[in-house]
Structure formats: structure tokens, C-alpha cells
Design a protein around this motif. Structure first.
Motif, mmCIF file in Angstrom:
data_model
loop_
_atom_site.group_PDB
_atom_site.id
_atom_site.type_symbol
_atom_site.label_atom_id
_atom_site.label_comp_id
_atom_site.label_asym_id
_atom_site.label_seq_id
_atom_site.Cartn_x
_atom_site.Cartn_y
_atom_site.Cartn_z
ATOM 1 N N TRP A 41 36.713 -54.423 170.903
ATOM 2 C CA TRP A 41 37.440 -55.426 170.129
ATOM 3 C C TRP A 41 37.925 -54.858 168.797
ATOM 4 O O TRP A 41 39.032 -55.129 168.355
ATOM 5 C CB TRP A 41 36.509 -56.619 169.889
ATOM 6 C CG TRP A 41 37.077 -57.616 168.939
ATOM 7 C CD1 TRP A 41 38.063 -58.517 169.169
ATOM 8 C CD2 TRP A 41 36.703 -57.782 167.577
ATOM 9 N NE1 TRP A 41 38.318 -59.235 168.042
ATOM 10 C CE2 TRP A 41 37.502 -58.812 167.050
ATOM 11 C CE3 TRP A 41 35.769 -57.170 166.749
ATOM 12 C CZ2 TRP A 41 37.387 -59.231 165.747
ATOM 13 C CZ3 TRP A 41 35.657 -57.595 165.454
ATOM 14 C CH2 TRP A 41 36.466 -58.608 164.968
ATOM 15 N N LEU A 42 37.037 -54.049 168.201
ATOM 16 C CA LEU A 42 37.424 -53.438 166.926
ATOM 17 C C LEU A 42 38.683 -52.593 167.080
ATOM 18 O O LEU A 42 39.509 -52.505 166.192
ATOM 19 C CB LEU A 42 36.293 -52.539 166.415
ATOM 20 C CG LEU A 42 35.192 -53.241 165.633
ATOM 21 C CD1 LEU A 42 33.987 -52.332 165.509
ATOM 22 C CD2 LEU A 42 35.707 -53.622 164.254
ATOM 23 N N LEU A 89 27.851 -55.407 171.858
ATOM 24 C CA LEU A 89 28.249 -54.412 170.865
ATOM 25 C C LEU A 89 29.299 -53.469 171.431
ATOM 26 O O LEU A 89 30.222 -53.054 170.738
ATOM 27 C CB LEU A 89 27.028 -53.624 170.386
ATOM 28 C CG LEU A 89 26.244 -54.301 169.275
ATOM 29 C CD1 LEU A 89 24.942 -53.564 169.020
ATOM 30 C CD2 LEU A 89 27.067 -54.341 167.998
ATOM 31 N N ARG A 120 33.907 -64.559 163.891
ATOM 32 C CA ARG A 120 33.694 -63.107 163.771
ATOM 33 C C ARG A 120 34.229 -62.572 162.440
ATOM 34 O O ARG A 120 33.749 -61.587 161.911
ATOM 35 C CB ARG A 120 34.388 -62.376 164.923
ATOM 36 C CG ARG A 120 33.643 -62.454 166.232
ATOM 37 C CD ARG A 120 34.150 -61.377 167.175
ATOM 38 N NE ARG A 120 35.541 -61.570 167.546
ATOM 39 C CZ ARG A 120 35.955 -62.130 168.682
ATOM 40 N NH1 ARG A 120 35.073 -62.563 169.548
ATOM 41 N NH2 ARG A 120 37.224 -62.259 168.940
ATOM 42 N N TRP A 179 26.596 -46.240 170.064
ATOM 43 C CA TRP A 179 26.409 -47.464 169.270
ATOM 44 C C TRP A 179 24.935 -47.712 168.993
ATOM 45 O O TRP A 179 24.561 -48.121 167.901
ATOM 46 C CB TRP A 179 27.003 -48.678 170.007
ATOM 47 C CG TRP A 179 28.443 -48.808 169.722
ATOM 48 C CD1 TRP A 179 29.480 -48.442 170.524
ATOM 49 C CD2 TRP A 179 29.024 -49.300 168.511
ATOM 50 N NE1 TRP A 179 30.670 -48.674 169.895
ATOM 51 C CE2 TRP A 179 30.412 -49.200 168.660
ATOM 52 C CE3 TRP A 179 28.518 -49.804 167.334
ATOM 53 C CZ2 TRP A 179 31.299 -49.589 167.667
ATOM 54 C CZ3 TRP A 179 29.385 -50.199 166.350
ATOM 55 C CH2 TRP A 179 30.776 -50.090 166.519
ATOM 56 N N GLU A 190 26.630 -66.012 169.052
ATOM 57 C CA GLU A 190 26.015 -64.683 168.933
ATOM 58 C C GLU A 190 24.500 -64.780 168.873
ATOM 59 O O GLU A 190 23.785 -63.928 169.390
ATOM 60 C CB GLU A 190 26.541 -63.986 167.674
ATOM 61 C CG GLU A 190 27.905 -63.384 167.877
ATOM 62 C CD GLU A 190 28.408 -62.712 166.620
ATOM 63 O OE1 GLU A 190 29.209 -61.787 166.761
ATOM 64 O OE2 GLU A 190 28.014 -63.118 165.535
ATOM 65 N N LEU A 227 23.855 -45.433 166.353
ATOM 66 C CA LEU A 227 24.388 -45.894 165.065
ATOM 67 C C LEU A 227 23.540 -47.045 164.528
ATOM 68 O O LEU A 227 23.164 -47.067 163.354
ATOM 69 C CB LEU A 227 25.843 -46.344 165.242
ATOM 70 C CG LEU A 227 26.550 -46.866 163.996
ATOM 71 C CD1 LEU A 227 26.663 -45.788 162.937
ATOM 72 C CD2 LEU A 227 27.938 -47.396 164.338
ATOM 73 N N ARG A 228 23.208 -47.967 165.421
ATOM 74 C CA ARG A 228 22.367 -49.110 165.029
ATOM 75 C C ARG A 228 21.022 -48.643 164.486
ATOM 76 O O ARG A 228 20.549 -49.127 163.461
ATOM 77 C CB ARG A 228 22.099 -50.020 166.235
ATOM 78 C CG ARG A 228 23.125 -51.101 166.432
ATOM 79 C CD ARG A 228 23.003 -51.687 167.818
ATOM 80 N NE ARG A 228 21.754 -52.397 168.046
ATOM 81 C CZ ARG A 228 21.473 -53.597 167.540
ATOM 82 N NH1 ARG A 228 22.336 -54.201 166.767
ATOM 83 N NH2 ARG A 228 20.341 -54.203 167.815
ATOM 84 N N LEU A 243 23.111 -58.488 173.673
ATOM 85 C CA LEU A 243 23.631 -58.034 172.388
ATOM 86 C C LEU A 243 24.142 -56.610 172.483
ATOM 87 O O LEU A 243 25.208 -56.273 171.955
ATOM 88 C CB LEU A 243 22.541 -58.133 171.321
ATOM 89 C CG LEU A 243 22.987 -57.843 169.907
ATOM 90 C CD1 LEU A 243 24.001 -58.863 169.432
ATOM 91 C CD2 LEU A 243 21.795 -57.825 168.968
#
Lengths: 257, 296
Positions: free
Chosen positions: B191-192, B185, B91, B221, B173, B224-225, B181
């Protein structure tokens, strides 16, 4: 780097990583996976636009391919840095070249050139003057022209630098160039340090261009070319322009004024 | 006209370049010499069969470079096994995986690793040292000759003679379908903020974890994508600069751009990313980032 700049840099980095993670898998790669030869073509920048975009898509989506591409560009980078001119060695070579005897010879030659420029000219001077001025629209230089005193001084200097650098190469490295370049001592001696340095740089550049026709010269070299050979800088195909110019310069070396 | 491969390969200049490549890859002269020998041997097998795919469009030397890289990796796999980096390392980007491979699996010394990866100043040595430090802190066996490499870090291929480069399915991934996916995300979002990103400071995160709200929902998200819509070239630019740590002039050469262009593109990209975050109603302030422990 100030604290504000550091903070800004970190902020950019965070945004970029976030964007990378958020956009992961957004685009499916198009076309077939690149072959080894297509990767080589990508390195040489010889792919057409659409195929290049497809291959970049595969590289982006496939970690193993990305890793391989990265190692390939790093080995190209090794070659680039290994061949990049080192300022220290340039200065050292200049120092070595400017021995007292050479400097005195160069001084004599320069005095001669200055005398030609400054002494009263014959009666047809005025009629010749317009010929010395550059025409308003000049095509890009692809071969040297000894049409003005200024050009002569610069081109003598460039040739002198080229010759010194060339004769410092090992025979193995001289061979691919296929030049019969007179020894530096056999050339009209120039004291135009910038032009001589440009001559050194041109030899390095030629070697880079032989490796990679799309070679992008460093900004310092472009600035020197802009300064001394401005018409050459306007040439859109940099490598070919340099190659043609240098070959022309060398072929005229024996007939130098 | 058929290419005379032996003439090209046995040129002193090319042989020297191969030796440099091998030395750069393995850093130990003995091992590098063995690897060069392996490459020549494999290339020359069956009347240079490995070169037969060449159609003449690229320069033979550049084509050979790609083959040599494949064969050097193959040599590495035969010698050290096929490495399986932990997911958290993947990652972080390819640079982390390479440092891990060189330091932990091949047990190369850190100074030679930094020397090889710094590309004569095109990448910061501090970054590489920091990465190695984090990896060693998380994997105590890494780089220690007295400790065995854990079996789950290696995968010995059934077909030892396989000539192919690592297959694209190496990444977990990539195996995820679209729905997975999307779910992942959301997890990445978590995780971020919280998880085991080694570039985060775990202590700081734990200190702040109780009070922090979730910053983005799955819908945000998705938005945003959609609004980011980065091209592959833009993603590679971001990866090379922010994950691989390359300087902009090296990035320009890698992407065959004029030297000024990556800087301009990055500037425009950052404006777009900021706008996309605003559009998705995801607002990060400096403080929020710091609170979240992003020390990337």
C-alpha cells in the motif's frame, strides 16, 4: 525553507510514517485502561513514571483514546495560547503607561537613585563595600532581597510592572491572586524598561502556574530572568520559585526604599 | 473532603471555559450553546453522579475537562450519529478523521475548521486545507448540504443513552491477531508503494508501477519491526509531529517534556530508523521515495 531542507524534511516524514506502520502493534499495552482521572493526572504530569508509560501505551494502541487525549491536550493548548503574552499588547501597554507625567516622575526618581550611587560616600564606604558584593555561593532566590542598588533598581521595576499589569486586570481576575498591591503611582518610579516588562511577564506566568504547576515558561522569559534575576533562574521548581519570589516582593512593597 | 461540584462548575471562569470548549468543538454558536447545556445537564444528573468517580488525585478542573470532552462527544453522537470513517482515512491518522468528521459529517465550514484545528499557529493551516481538499475530492458528497451522508458512514448506536466514549474496538486494525498483523504489514508495504494512500499522487504511481520492484519481503518487515522497537512515547512523538502536524513546542507540552527535548529525541529517532532500515536491508534513496510517489 530551501529545497534541500524541504527534501530533508519530507525524507524524515516518510521515514517516520514507515517506522510507525512497521512498529504498529509491536508492544501490547500494559496495565488497565486509564480512567478519566488518570488522563487528568497525565495532563497535569502527576503520574509516576511506570504508570505514565503504561497509559502512553494505551493511548498509542487505542485510536479512540488517542483521539480523546489529543483533544484534551489541544484544549490545554488553547488555554496556553489564550494566556500567552502578546508582544503587541505588551508594547501598547508600555506605551500607554509611559505618559509624559510618569516619565518625568520616573526621571526624577532615577536621578535621585543615580545621585545616591555617584555622590561621594561617607567614610565607612570601604567597609560597606564587601557587603554589597554578592557572596560567591548564593542559594536560589525564593524571596526578593533589596541588598544592592542593582537589585533595588531591578526589583522596583519588576514590582512596578507587576503593579501596572495587576491593576489592569478585572476585579474577577484580581481576586484569585489575593494581593493588596499599591497602585503604580504609589510605588517608587523606575525607568528600568526590561525590569518593568519582566514584571508584566511575571503576572502572566503566575496565572499560568496557578493553572499548571508544571508550566514551562517560554525561552524569552527564561532569558529575561537569567539576565535580571539570575539566581531565580537556577531554581529547579520554576513555578514555586516564581510564586514565592513574587509574594515576597509584594509583601515588601510598602517598605521599599 | 467532598468536592463541591456545583460551586466549581458554576464559577464564571469554568462556565466560560466550557463555552469555549463547546464552541471550539462545534463552531456554530447556537449548537455550541446547546452542547454546553447538555454537558451541564448530564453532569448534574442524580446529584452530580457523573463526578462521583473522582478520588481527589487530579485537580477537579482537569478532571472536569475530561468529563466535558466525553459529554461533548456524546452530544455530537446523539446529534450526528456515530461516525464511521473510511479505512483509508483512519490510516492517515487522527487529524484526517477529525477533518472528515467536522467537514463531512457535521458540515462545518472549512475556515472555521482550520481555525479550530490550527491551535493559534501550533499546526499549519495549509496542512488542514490540503487534507480537506483531498477528502472532498475523494468523497464528493462531503460538505454538500444538497447530498445525503452515505449510510455506511454512520452507525446509530442501539443504546442512545450510552455515556461511554467510543469503544476501543472502533479500529479494525486492533481486531487483527498477530498473524494477521504480519500479513497486513506486507500489504501495508504494498500500500505504501502503490495503493490508495491519498497523500500519494496517484498519477505518478501509475506511471512508475510497471518497473518498480517490491522493496521489502515479509521477513525484512519482521526484521525492521524487531530492530525498531519503538517505545509508546516515541511512537506518540512521531504521531504528534508527522501525523497530527503539531509544532515541537506544543508536542513538548503534550508529553510534559522540556521544550528542547522533542527535537533531540526526533534526531536520535531518525538515526535509529535509518539504521534499522539498513539492518533490514531496505534501502530507500531519495529517488526511490520520489518514484514511489511519497508526497507526504
Amino acid at each position: 525553507m530551501s529545497d534541500t531542507q524541504l527534501q530533508e524534511k519530507r525524507q524524515y516524514q516518510k521515514q517516520a510514517l514507515l517506522a510507525l506502520r512497521a512498529s504498529h502493534g509491536h508492544l501490547d499495552p500494559q496495565g488497565h485502561e486509564p480512567s478519566d482521572e488518570e488522563l487528568a493526572l497525565l495532563l497535569e504530569d502527576k503520574l509516576d513514571f511506570s504508570r505514565k508509560q503504561q497509559i502512553l501505551g494505551h493511548i498509542d494502541a487505542n485510536p479512540a483514546l488517542f483521539s480523546k487525549w489529543l483533544m484534551l491536550i489541544e484544549s490545554q493548548e488553547d488555554l496556553y495560547t489564550a494566556n500567552a503574552p502578546s508582544p503587541t499588547s505588551r508594547i501598547q501597554r508600555l506605551r500607554e503607561w509611559f505618559t509624559p507625567m510618569r516619565v518625568s516622575l520616573s526621571g526624577t526618581a532615577l536621578a535621585g537613585v543615580m545621585a545616591i550611587i555617584l555622590l561621594p560616600q561617607p567614610a565607612n564606604y570601604l567597609t560597606r563595600a564587601p557587603q554589597l558584593a554578592p557572596p560567591p555561593m548564593q542559594p536560589p532566590i525564593t524571596s526578593p532581597s533589596f541588598n544592592t542598588q542593582g537589585n533595588r533598581l531591578v526589583e522596583n521595576g519588576v514590582l512596578q510592572g507587576l503593579s501596572v499589569a495587576y491593576h489592569e486586570l478585572s476585579q474577577t481576575n484580581q481576586q484569585p491572586l489575593g494581593w493588596s498591591l499599591p497602585l503604580p503611582s504609589e510605588l517608587p518610579q523606575s525607568q528600568h524598561v526590561q525590569a518593568i516588562t519582566l514584571g508584566f511577564q511575571l503576572l502572566d506566568t503566575l496565572q499560568q502556574c496557578q493553572q499548571n504547576q508544571q508550566y514551562q515558561p517560554p525561552a524569552t522569559l527564561l532569558a529575561a530572568i537569567d539576565n535580571l534575576l539570575p539566581e531565580l533562574g537556577a531554581n529547579s521548581d520554576f513555578c514555586n520559585g516564581i510564586i514565592n519570589y513574587t509574594e515576597g516582593l509584594i509583601s515588601n512593597a510598602d517598605t521599599l526604599p | 473532603m467532598a468536592t463541591d461540584w456545583p460551586v466549581i462548575i458554576f464559577q464564571p471562569r469554568w462556565m466560560q471555559r466550557l463555552d469555549q470548549l463547546a464552541l471550539r468543538r462545534f463552531s456554530q454558536p447556537g449548537l455550541a450553546e446547546e452542547a454546553s447545556g447538555y454537558v451541564i445537564e448530564q453532569l448534574s444528573l442524580d446529584d452530580w453522579a457523573a463526578c462521583k468517580q473522582y478520588s481527589g488525585r487530579a485537580k477537579p478542573e482537569t478532571y472536569l475537562l475530561t468529563l466535558c470532552h466525553n459529554l461533548l462527544e456524546e452530544f455530537s453522537r446523539k446529534r450526528f450519529g456515530r461516525p464511521r470513517p473510511p479505512e483509508w482515512l483512519k490510516r492517515e491518522g487522527d487529524l484526517w478523521v477529525r477533518v472528515w468528521k467536522m467537514v463531512c459529517m457535521e458540515r462545518q465550514l472549512l475556515p472555521s475548521v482550520t481555525d479550530q484545528l490550527s491551535l493559534a499557529g501550533q499546526r499549519s493551516t495549509d496542512t488542514i486545507v490540503q487534507i480537506a481538499r483531498v477528502i472532498k475530492a475523494r468523497l464528493p458528497w462531503c460538505g454538500s448540504s444538497a447530498r445525503e451522508i452515505p449510510a455506511d458512514c454512520l452507525c446509530h448506536s442501539d443504546d442512545e443513552d450510552s455515556v461511554e466514549f467510543e469503544q476501543p474496538d472502533a479500529s479494525i486494525e486492533q481486531k487483527l491477531n498477530h498473524q494477521q498483523l504480519e500479513e497486513s504489514l506486507t500489504l501495508i508495504n504494498q500500500w505504501l508503494l502503490l495503493a490508495d494512500s491519498p497523500s500519494n499522487n496517484a498519477t505518478d504511481i501509475n506511471n512508475h508501477i510497471k518497473d518498480r520492484p517490491t522493496l521489502a519481503s515479509p521477513e525484512q518487515w519482521q526484521q525492521l519491526r524487531n530492530s525498531l522497537a519503538l517505545t509508546s512515547e516515541e511512537r506518540l512523538l512521531l504521531k504528534l509531529v508527522y501525523q497530527e502536524g503539531l509544532k515541537l513546542n506544543a508536542v513538548a507540552r503534550a508529553l510534559n517534556m522540556p521544550s528542547y527535548q522533542p527535537g533531540r529525541l526526533l534526531k536520535a529517532l531518525h538515526t535509529r530508523i535509518r539504521q534499522a532500515l539498513v539492518d533490514a536491508d531496505i534501502t530507500f534513496t531519495n529517488n526511490t521515495f520520489e518514484e514511489a510517489g511519497f508526497n507526504v
